[in-house]
Scaffold this active site. Structure first.
Site, PDB file in Angstrom:
ATOM      1  N   ASP A 450     -77.558  62.020 -22.467  1.00 12.24           N
ATOM      2  CA  ASP A 450     -76.370  61.915 -22.733  1.00 12.24           C
ATOM      3  C   ASP A 450     -75.530  61.072 -22.688  1.00 12.24           C
ATOM      4  O   ASP A 450     -75.623  60.129 -22.210  1.00 12.24           O
ATOM      5  CB  ASP A 450     -75.840  62.604 -21.052  1.00 12.24           C
ATOM      6  CG  ASP A 450     -76.156  63.877 -20.946  1.00 12.24           C
ATOM      7  OD1 ASP A 450     -76.532  64.444 -21.803  1.00 12.24           O
ATOM      8  OD2 ASP A 450     -75.852  64.836 -19.196  1.00 12.24           O
ATOM      9  N   ASP A 781     -77.633  65.606 -16.593  1.00  8.58           N
ATOM     10  CA  ASP A 781     -77.190  66.127 -14.494  1.00  8.58           C
ATOM     11  C   ASP A 781     -76.979  67.203 -14.668  1.00  8.58           C
ATOM     12  O   ASP A 781     -76.777  67.039 -13.401  1.00  8.58           O
ATOM     13  CB  ASP A 781     -75.980  64.715 -14.757  1.00  8.58           C
ATOM     14  CG  ASP A 781     -75.092  64.536 -15.781  1.00  8.58           C
ATOM     15  OD1 ASP A 781     -75.500  66.159 -16.487  1.00  8.58           O
ATOM     16  OD2 ASP A 781     -74.538  64.151 -15.701  1.00  8.58           O
TER      17      ASP A 781
END
Length: 1201
Positions: A450, A781
């Site tokens: 990410d 996440d």
């Protein structure tokens, strides 16, 4: 009347009433709450306030705990040391040894009456019992060492588990303040704030909610998300996941009284019953009774299900449904492959086991045949009962060869190495949930990361803004903005952001403010504060319960909207989100001096070209804020006239013709340590790819700053749409060959959805373009990253920004959310692989030598030069002690200078095989030299051809001692596996290694000098000792010679364990066949049981649960449980996981149904084999089509016998 903290001690509602309330659902729940007078009345009965929460006084908390219980579910007590000792004693080889030793003991005291033996022999027979006793003692030592290892490991994991559980915090309101408390401290009456991504820690009733959707599959098995709201279904249950929206609830049940707690209690009882039944059945099998066939279950009377009174299908009906689903469940079960190392080691251990047992059996046969021919044919002696003793001695030698041959130290080395690494990785901010992830990480060839929070600091600030045609590169003041626009912007940001996002003052005066909640929202709130407006005072005017509708942010919308009533009638919608998405929905914009203008297509494109793209190229995330008014009276040009309340569900029409207020550029700087970490990865042969939801220009800018994009590389940067266009065929189906054209060059995937991320990860893993299959690690996440995290070989969840759902799906949690911690994980992973290779190199040398010496000794001199007790000692050195010593080497930065091994790299490289064969050759030459001519060279009495009961000789003692010395010095050689010359390097950085080495050396001196009959040794002189040590040191010199042999010239056949892991799965499936009544002929042979038991330690992947809502480990003691407990874990998981929308038809199973399966499950267990792995989910249990892949990634407490 008794009072507590100024209120009556008697609550207005009892625990029983609350439990009954929580068993209702939907409209029934709404009706039940109104029976109590509505939700606010319920709060009053529990002496709490919806806005202020509990007072937070100690007396009040204590009283609530006593009345309603605390939010902990008591764990099952850990196994005691004695239980573990008993389990270690179940080992088949040890049992054979114990029996043989006892028989030997008995026979040594047996004196037949017809014995007319000479007096001399009686002298020696005084010591006949010593060997039997010594074997028994060494078995006890082995058992205690094994049990101690298990015990310390169990303790370690319980500690780890409690640490993880302790770290799980939840937001509640106490004394009017929002605070984060540990899940265990939540009480009945607490007002809890729930938001997207939470795993609910207790049961409660909603006070207020926005667009709330919950995944209740862990309780109901229904994979569809359930819409919750005060007027539709106000009951939220523990153990369920919030998939969308936010809200506020009053906690009504905690711990064992919550829905998850009730299930725990039932399951706990079921597990205990099941264990008792299994014990009974085992007895039944031992008595020779045949267990009942699974097909002959009598249909049982179906009990009523819990929620409603509807009865459940009968048992036979259940079986009928099952037959279609079991196959698919099994197939999907194998999709999550065993870890690469595990597969290779299993196959290796099984092969060594077969070879060893063959030689052991041959040794016994040869010894017995030779004895019989010599005694009865050549010497023509009659049979005497004492000869039974000789036969037992031969059997003992054979069993000892087997003990030495079976590498049970391998699993121990793996477990130790992993457990040691896991402990150390905690310090490097890696919290490992599944043990094998640590080793898989060492083979990673690709990392899909990410952007936000992993590569960047996740400390966001607004650094540029475009308001009323003015682009400011510094923060404007409120005076620079026309008043009406300024008011709209500050109000729009304050109201239209989660009320859980806040900016707190730093702990010390000079500290930066602390951002709590969503970091992008915190940046916008910081912008409002920078304009000189207090966002909290705006929020106080408009509390959440005044909101008409909230459109929460999700990956499809990429925006968030909030509708509030206007003071003079009508409604106002505020929205914010990704600028290019909001822009498309805007028809108006505030221009120069705050005049309202039409926002034409040309203006939009100019704005994107001149404002948004330059911001994005500076690495800024661009967010637009807009609004729309719905008015009952005359509508202005940018307003819309309404007569009644608009249809808020028609989102398309609500979110159009917006008025744009501003565009802001938010900076999220790259973490200073990331570029260096990425360089290390690239040098180590790992490709880093960035997968982000951000704008393509922002992504490109950050990727260049990080070093993911290097100037002269040939790379691709794609947006999600373009990526999908390239990988799908004309029918819109994803094709692997099309993905293979994209992924090798792809470095950045921007504006990607979670599905794109999943597709990319799956595509890389399934690809066969590169010679070694790719091993992929993924970071995530958000709740929506779950599928990609599970699909990846290693999933990393963020410890700080990550949602509970993401942590659940992951293998490792990064406690500092930092990319550079991933590099440390790679280093540790490679170190685990190398530690195990070192141990293999050492152990195989000893195995080869010991087995050949015993075998040839038996053939040539009718006796093994190494006695049973001596071999057990060697086995102890090489298995337990060496695995401790070699498995605890620390990683060095050099590990990152080589390419990853990949999936198909041989387990034993050519260099290692060269070392193993070279050292074995040296040791065999020395030992056989000593055996046949040592007595002449050293001028001592020969030990060959001694009587059975003759005392120990110096000759054989020297052979034993030389063997141990060579083994000990070879342990130093084994520290290097890549052909390095300096084997001493780094020796003194590992105190465990040299402590064990010195301890072994001292023990050996004691054994030789004082072992006497017990160890069949005779004290040696100093000169003889020097010879032994000389031969030992010779291995180091010889090692240097071996290193000089060029590895490249060696044939490929010398590397072992090459090929694809799929080839190993046949070996793995040894214990995983489904032993149904149809396949009863497939039961494993006793031979297989021998090594499988050794391997199973290696199969123990311990999942450490992340949260209190986890169903498995609280009940079941973590590490070495036997397969019955595993079955229970599977039940729990089947229960917890329920269905997954990705597979097939869904059947709804209620709690009662799954629990009813317990009884038929325990019956089924009687058919399962003694070495069945936990993967054999009994048929009755698979009634819902459980997503086994999801299951296996959660519940790895996989152990067999």
């Amino acid at each position: 009347m008794a009072t507590i903290d100024g209120r009556p001690a008697q609550y207005g509602i009892s625990l029983k009433q609350l439990r009954e309330l929580m068993e209702t659902r939907g409209r029934e729940g709404v009706a039940k709450i109104s029976e109590f007078g509505g939700i606010h009345e319920l709060c009053k009965k529990l002496y709490t306030s919806p806005n202020e929460g509990l007072s937070g006084s100690k007396a009040d908390e204590e009283h609530r705990r006593e009345t309603f219980g605390s939010n902990v579910i008591p764990p099952k007590p850990p196994k005691t040391f004695l239980t573990l000792v008993w389990e270690a004693l179940q080992d088949v080889t040890l049992i054979i040894l114990e029996v043989a030793a006892l028989v030997s003991l008995g026979l040594s005291f047996y004196k037949p009456a017809d014995e007319d033996a000479p007096v001399l022999q009686e002298e020696e027979e005084h010591h006949g019992w010593i060997e039997g006793l010594a074997i028994l003692i060494s078995v006890i030592v082995v058992v205690i060492v094994t049990a101690f290892n298990d015990y310390s490991k169990e303790r370690q994991f319980r500690g780890l588990q409690s640490r993880i559980e302790g770290e799980h915090k939840f937001s509640v309101i106490r004394g009017g303040e929002v605070c984060q408390i540990s899940v265990g401290d939540i009480l009945v009456g607490d007002i809890a704030q729930i938001k997207y991504g939470d795993l609910l820690p207790a049961d409660g009733c909603l006070i207020q909610s926005n667009d709330l959707k919950v995944d209740e599959s862990s309780l109901t098995g229904e994979s569809d998300h359930v819409k919750k709201g005060t007027d539709v279904d106000p009951m939220v249950l523990s153990g369920t996941h919030v998939m969308e929206g936010s809200g506020k609830m009053i906690v009504t049940a905690v711990g064992v009284n919550s829905q998850a707690g009730i299930i725990f209690t039932l399951l706990g009882a079921a597990v205990d019953e099941q264990e008792a039944e299994i014990k009974k059945m085992k007895k039944g099998e031992n008595d020779g009774r045949t267990p009942m066939k699974p097909t002959s279950h009598a249909p049982q009377a179906p009990p009523a299900s819990r929620g409603g009174g509807d009865a459940i299908k009968s048992e036979s009906d259940g079986n009928h449904v099952q037959q279609q689903s079991s196959t698919s469940a099994v197939e999907t079960g194998h999709k999550k492959e065993k870890s690469v190392l595990q597969a290779k080691l299993t196959k290796l251990a099984i092969q060594i086991g077969y070879a060893g047992s063959t030689i052991a059996v041959l040794t016994v046969i040869i010894l017995i045949i030779q004895f019989c021919i010599k005694t009865f044919v050549i010497d023509e002696k009659p049979w005497k009962n004492t000869y039974a003793n000789n036969l037992v001695k031969h059997l003992i030698i054979g069993v000892t060869v087997l003990v030495v041959a079976v590498p049970e130290g391998l699993p121990l080395a793996v477990t130790l190495s992993l457990a040691y690494s896991v402990k150390k990785m905690m310090k490097d901010n890696n919290l490992v949930r599944h043990l094998d992830a640590c080793e898989t990480m060492g083979n990673a060839t690709a990392i899909c990361s990410d952007k936000t929070g992993t590569l960047t600091t996740n400390r966001m600030t607004v650094v540029q803004s475009y308001i009323c045609e003015k682009l400011c590169k510094v923060l404007p003041t409120l005076n620079d903005i026309p008043q009406h626009v300024g008011n709209l912007i500050t109000m729009g940001i304050s109201v239209n952001s989660a009320y859980t996002s806040n900016i707190m003052h730093g702990q010390n005066p000079g500290d930066l403010p602390i951002q709590v909640g969503n970091k992008t929202e915190c940046a916008l709130l910081g912008f409002v504060q920078g304009l000189g407006v207090k966002y909290q005072s705006i929020r106080d005017e408009i509390p959440e319960d005044r909101f008409t509708r909230v459109y929460t942010f999700n990956s499809v919308r990429k925006s968030m909207g909030t509708v509030i009533p206007r003071p003079n009638g009508g409604y106002r919608l505020y929205t914010k989100g990704a600028s290019e998405i909001i822009m498309k929905k805007c028809s108006f914009i505030y221009g120069h001096e705050g005049t309202l203008e039409k926002f034409t297509r040309d203006m939009q494109e100019r704005l994107i070209r001149e404002v948004i793209e330059p911001m994005a190229c500076d690495g800024l995330r661009t967010i637009s804020v807009a609004y729309r008014d719905f008015v009952p009276g005359k509508a202005a040009i940018n307003e819309v006239h309404i007569d009644g309340e608009p249809n808020w569900d028609d989102e398309e029409n609500i979110m159009t013709n917006l008025t744009c207020l501003c565009v802001v550029g938010i900076e999220d700087p790259v973490r200073p340590e990331v570029p260096d970490a990425i360089r290390k990865c690239q040098r180590a042969g790992i490709t880093v790819r960035m997968v982000t939801g951000d704008n393509i220009n922002t992504a490109r800018s950050i990727a260049s700053k990080c070093g993911i994009l290097r100037p002269n590389d040939d790379f691709l940067i794609l947006e999600g749409k373009e990526f999908n266009r390239r990988i799908r065929d004309s029918n819109g189906d994803i094709q692997q060959h099309l993905i293979d054209k994209v992924w090798p060059k792809l470095r950045v995937l921007a504006r990607s959805s979670p599905t794109d991320k999943y597709t990319l990860v799956k595509g890389i893993i399934d690809s066969t373009v590169s010679e070694n299959r790719e091993v992929v690690a993924v970071t995530g996440d958000g709740t929506n990253d779950g599928p990609a995290l599970k699909k990846a070989d290693v999933g990393f969840a963020m410890g700080i920004a990550g949602t509970d759902v993401a942590k659940e799906a992951s293998d490792i949690i990064l406690t500092d959310d930092n990319f550079s911690s991933i590099v440390k994980a790679v280093m540790w992973g490679r170190n685990v692989y190398d530690s195990i290779a070192k141990f293999l190199q050492f152990q195989l040398t000893v195995n080869v030598v010991a087995v050949i010496v015993a075998f040839i000794g038996a053939c040539a001199i009718q006796d093994s030069p190494l006695k049973a007790v001596q071999m057990l000692w060697v086995n102890l050195i090489m298995d337990t002690l060496a695995s401790l010593a070699l498995a605890t080497e620390l990683p060095t930065p050099d590990l990152l200078l080589r390419k990853p091994y990949g999936r198909t790299k041989p387990l034993i490289s050519k260099t290692m095989m060269k070392n193993i064969l070279g050292q074995a050759l040296y040791q065999l030459v020395i030992i056989f030299g000593l055996l046949f001519v040592g007595d002449i060279i050293l001028d001592i009495e020969s030990g060959r051809g001694q009587e059975l009961n003759a005392g120990p000789t110096q000759h054989f003692t020297i052979i034993f001692n030389t063997f141990v010395m060579m083994t000990l010095f070879n342990e130093i050689n084994a520290r290097k596996i890549h052909g390095q010359r300096n084997v001493i390097e780094g020796l003194f950085t590992n105190p465990i290694f040299y402590t064990i080495w010195i301890f072994t050396m001292i023990s050996q001196v004691v054994i030789i000098q004082y072992g006497k009959m017990a160890f069949s040794t005779k004290a040696l002189t100093l000169e003889q000792w020097l010879w032994c040590i000389f031969f030992g040191i010779g291995t180091l010199v010889w090692g240097q010679l071996i290193t000089s042999v060029p590895t490249r010239k060696l044939p490929k056949i010398l590397s072992w364990g090459r090929g694809h892991p799929e080839e190993y799965t046949d070996a793995m499936n040894l214990g995983e066949e489904r032993f149904d009544s149809i396949d009863s002929d497939k039961k494993p042979r006793a031979g297989q049981i021998l090594w499988i038991r050794g391997l199973t330690r290696l199969q123990t992947q311990i999942s450490v649960p992340v949260i209190g809502g986890e169903l498995q480990e609280r009940l079941i003691p973590v590490p070495y449980s036997k397969s019955n407990t595993d079955q229970a874990i599977r039940v729990v998981n089947a229960f917890r996981q329920g269905l997954d929308a990705r597979y097939g038809e869904h059947t709804n199973t209620s709690l009662a149904e799954v629990l009813r399966k317990q009884t038929s499950l325990s019956k089924r267990l009687s058919e399962t084999s003694s070495i069945e792995y936990a993967d054999n989910i009994p048929d009755e249990l698979t009634i819902p089509e459980i997503d086994v892949e999801r299951l296996s990634s959660h519940s790895h407490t996989e152990t067999a016998v």
